[in-house]
Enzyme design. Sequence first.
Site, PDB file in Angstrom:
ATOM      1  N   GLU A 131      -4.618   8.057  -3.032  1.00  0.00           N
ATOM      2  CA  GLU A 131      -5.155   6.792  -2.540  1.00  0.00           C
ATOM      3  C   GLU A 131      -5.401   5.838  -3.714  1.00  0.00           C
ATOM      4  O   GLU A 131      -5.245   4.614  -3.572  1.00  0.00           O
ATOM      5  CB  GLU A 131      -6.448   7.054  -1.755  1.00  0.00           C
ATOM      6  CG  GLU A 131      -6.845   5.942  -0.818  1.00  0.00           C
ATOM      7  CD  GLU A 131      -5.885   5.692   0.350  1.00  0.00           C
ATOM      8  OE1 GLU A 131      -5.016   6.546   0.624  1.00  0.00           O
ATOM      9  OE2 GLU A 131      -5.998   4.615   0.972  1.00  0.00           O
ATOM     10  N   HIS A 191       0.835  -1.203   0.000  1.00  0.00           N
ATOM     11  CA  HIS A 191       0.000   0.000   0.000  1.00  0.00           C
ATOM     12  C   HIS A 191       0.876   1.262   0.000  1.00  0.00           C
ATOM     13  O   HIS A 191       0.704   2.157  -0.840  1.00  0.00           O
ATOM     14  CB  HIS A 191      -0.930  -0.024   1.214  1.00  0.00           C
ATOM     15  CG  HIS A 191      -1.878   1.124   1.275  1.00  0.00           C
ATOM     16  ND1 HIS A 191      -3.157   1.056   0.770  1.00  0.00           N
ATOM     17  CD2 HIS A 191      -1.739   2.378   1.755  1.00  0.00           C
ATOM     18  CE1 HIS A 191      -3.773   2.213   0.950  1.00  0.00           C
ATOM     19  NE2 HIS A 191      -2.927   3.034   1.550  1.00  0.00           N
ATOM     20  N   GLU A 192       1.816   1.319   0.935  1.00  0.00           N
ATOM     21  CA  GLU A 192       2.673   2.513   1.022  1.00  0.00           C
ATOM     22  C   GLU A 192       3.570   2.628  -0.210  1.00  0.00           C
ATOM     23  O   GLU A 192       3.901   3.734  -0.640  1.00  0.00           O
ATOM     24  CB  GLU A 192       3.509   2.489   2.307  1.00  0.00           C
ATOM     25  CG  GLU A 192       2.711   2.406   3.611  1.00  0.00           C
ATOM     26  CD  GLU A 192       1.615   3.455   3.739  1.00  0.00           C
ATOM     27  OE1 GLU A 192       1.737   4.542   3.138  1.00  0.00           O
ATOM     28  OE2 GLU A 192       0.605   3.193   4.444  1.00  0.00           O
ATOM     29  N   HIS A 208       1.761   4.614  -2.771  1.00  0.00           N
ATOM     30  CA  HIS A 208       1.926   6.060  -2.545  1.00  0.00           C
ATOM     31  C   HIS A 208       3.313   6.516  -3.011  1.00  0.00           C
ATOM     32  O   HIS A 208       3.468   7.562  -3.643  1.00  0.00           O
ATOM     33  CB  HIS A 208       1.783   6.381  -1.048  1.00  0.00           C
ATOM     34  CG  HIS A 208       0.369   6.356  -0.533  1.00  0.00           C
ATOM     35  ND1 HIS A 208      -0.635   7.136  -1.071  1.00  0.00           N
ATOM     36  CD2 HIS A 208      -0.203   5.670   0.490  1.00  0.00           C
ATOM     37  CE1 HIS A 208      -1.773   6.937  -0.388  1.00  0.00           C
ATOM     38  NE2 HIS A 208      -1.543   6.034   0.549  1.00  0.00           N
TER      39      HIS A 208
END
EC number: 3.4.17.19
Lengths: 495, 495
Positions: free
Chosen positions: B294, B264-265, B268
């Site tokens: 997001e 997830h990170e 980003h």
Amino acid sequence: MSFQKLDELGHRLEALEHALAILGADEATHMAVGGGDKRAEAMGTLAGMYHRQATAPEIADWLAAAESEALSEEQSAAIVEFRRHYTNLTCLPAEFVERQTNTRMRCEQLWRDLRAKNDWAGFLPALEGVIALAREEAAMRADVLGVGLYDAMIEQHDPGNRMADISPVFAELKSFLKDFVGEALAVQEERLAKRRLKPLSGVYSIDKQRELGLAMMAAVGFDLSHGSLSISHHPFCGGVPSDVRITTRYKTTEFLSSLMGVLHETGHALYEQNLPKQWAHWPVGKARGMAVHESQSLFVEKQLGRNPAFWQWALPIVEKHLGEAWTMDDIIPHVHRVERGLIRVDADEVTYPLHVILRYELEQDLIEGRLEATQLPEAWDAKMREYLGLSTIDNPADGPMQDVHWAGGAFGYFPSYTLGAMMAAQQWSALTKSHPQADEDIARGDFTAINNWRRQNIWSQGSRWSTPELLLRATGEKLNADHFINHLRTRYGAA
Amino acid sequence: MSFQKLDELGHRLEALEHALAILGADEATHMAVGGGDKRAEAMGTLAGMYHRQATAPEIADWLAAAESEALSEEQSAAIVEFRRHYTNLTCLPAEFVERQTNTRMRCEQLWRDLRAKNDWAGFLPALEGVIALAREEAAMRADVLGVGLYDAMIEQHDPGNRMADISPVFAELKSFLKDFVGEALAVQEERLAKRRLKPLSGVYSIDKQRELGLAMMAAVGFDLSHGSLSISHHPFCGGVPSDVRITTRYKTTEFLSSLMGVLHETGHALYEQNLPKQWAHWPVGKARGMAVHESQSLFVEKQLGRNPAFWQWALPIVEKHLGEAWTMDDIIPHVHRVERGLIRVDADEVTYPLHVILRYELEQDLIEGRLEATQLPEAWDAKMREYLGLSTIDNPADGPMQDVHWAGGAFGYFPSYTLGAMMAAQQWSALTKSHPQADEDIARGDFTAINNWRRQNIWSQGSRWSTPELLLRATGEKLNADHFINHLRTRYGAA
């Protein structure tokens, strides 16, 4: 009230210093390799903001007004340092500072490349440019400060220190050491003839060495809730007093050099962690200067860490962490090793001052125009042969190209190292006069009384006093070579 | 030339942003515990400097003048964003911002304490204070921007997004999910009845999990020369585009949640690392907003990382690092686990949007004055029962006290999470239209074509377009629920 304006300015400058200090420490420890360009750009811009805010013309009016306001004693002390900083920051024209910064940075970059190639001829023109600007700088500063040319440069590192006070002390120390190095080496040789040096080599994981370092740091007083230990290429003490970042580097085959490095940086860190917190945003709340700072690191490294009493306490801790049961006879010959060498940063406490005094003498001549950069290789070699019996004439990389200081324009900095060593010995001597059981304390790993003395006499004083006055107040004596000479005699001399 | 002045301003603001970003990441990862007060003070002062420089009155003149200068296309785009930033930063009076900051900070601190105690009555007055100021803020922003009250708040997070576009899409999604959650749970139950869930538990050292995470990060495109992975209490993506700091937390008994967090990170981070470098010091060079950001993290976590094709490639890598030979039948039921729960941050991709839509509906009513904070526990409970069949009426800590967002005054932020999920599905759909073999690429661990599409359509665009326009240009369609619904049906629905 003008003092209030200076106080608010202090908070703004402290925030920028905080950012620069943490960004600097981060760069050497945790920054991604590709982050350097943007980091340099950001830090350059922030440094520019700092400089612009710290040199604003209205500050001169605030200072003048504040000096005639009714101030508390500590506010008055704060104003003295505010003015000293302002004078030092504003006495060079902005255009000059920019030109000098560029010249220094280019010379430093060149140095990194050409030292590795031992290319003095290629390096010389850049160094000449830096020296020319340093002479200009010294002239401008001397004019404003009303002191001599080289004194004006020393003043940037150690406020209040003057050649007139330092030179006779260095002369005495040099004259002592020129004979004493031979004596110490002879003593060492005799001992090693009786008992061969036992290597301390083995396999010591970084994790275990790190735990050992942290245990030692905590024991000698480092507050781990306001600081940390990381790894970097060159060990340093950085960060801010509320979060002091010290670093070391490890070899997995040997633990002593890293541990002594950790102790050295811990000495710097104790000073920072124990500065007066209520003054943190005023110049008077900062550490006094390079010589006093070095006295604090060398106090921990040399006065405590190379004291045999220290190892009585430390050996079981080393054994606990590394699993090696060294004896005092194993470790002390390593801790007290003396060697004539070409390289200052590798030197022991006996030979180190000669490396410094050589540079101190040469840089005076450079700044005052009696020596030109072209003459450096010969001048360096002559002194090196006289002081340590070694020649660098065919090896400028280990001669006048050895350190980054001159390439970076940092003239007047070198004496701080040996002044720090002498001041540490003088502090130890004063401390043991009032607390004769200091050695027993150390042998038990109890640094409370020792640190209380240092806190009261050095750390809590911030920049309240000039360098020589701080030493006089702490030890009751002016700077002198006696204590350091006695220290060396006791530790390294013939019985 | 006025553009030049804005360009120089951009460099100064970038330096302050750099400092704030690195200091923020450092605080969560490497700062000594006792360093927090001084860090907060320094960051507060630096944020004040940023605000003062970014809102200086002369910038209005520079903008007006620059808008009539002959500018390149990219300079014109830069000016549009410079103006948007300036308007958003200056439309609230400084006195109001300060009052609001204090009120939010007090409410956040209270929240940390009182959520743990499930003390809604104690928390309520502070939240009412924050809501009152958020309403004032919305009124002032709406007035300047010429949009509705809640739209003015959304605009702070996702420029260009409007309720008129979002609400119908959310309504469609809600209506779908209210039935579909049950379907997905039934499908899951049926499968688990045939084959019991095999726990993925074991002992996985942090070192090994870290190596696994780094290997995955690098494989999906994270540039390890411009970023790093650390540990923090709450995972985040911070730092600067040249040095992106992502973090995770580890349990030594379980690897999947940490690994999915890292992915997830990484999503980003890929956005930040691939923003247009030549615009880095202009607002137009920054990421577009929270929803787009997001969409990038969820693209990697959900579209790639929970895609079965991904695990065909990833399982051998997991085995290599952790020594466990899981099969697809072992791992997929964990990766696709669906569960009705009270807590948004623990929710899966099927139930998550209902948590968001609940908040989206409630915060509109709060901002537009149709709902008071006192009514929140009942209003929350009613929707929770309607959407997920769960009650929170006796448990405000897991109801309206669940998130920090409202305590911190961040109204208009929640929709970004589900808009991001929908946009990620819409991007995946557009990508696979032009590159039908994307699944085969993933199964081979080849993310080149996928990342090229994302670089071209999203990352390289910075803040060139409004949120809806960026999506339209990238996918050829306005925001709609079809792709996300299809995605959920395919992954979780009955065959």
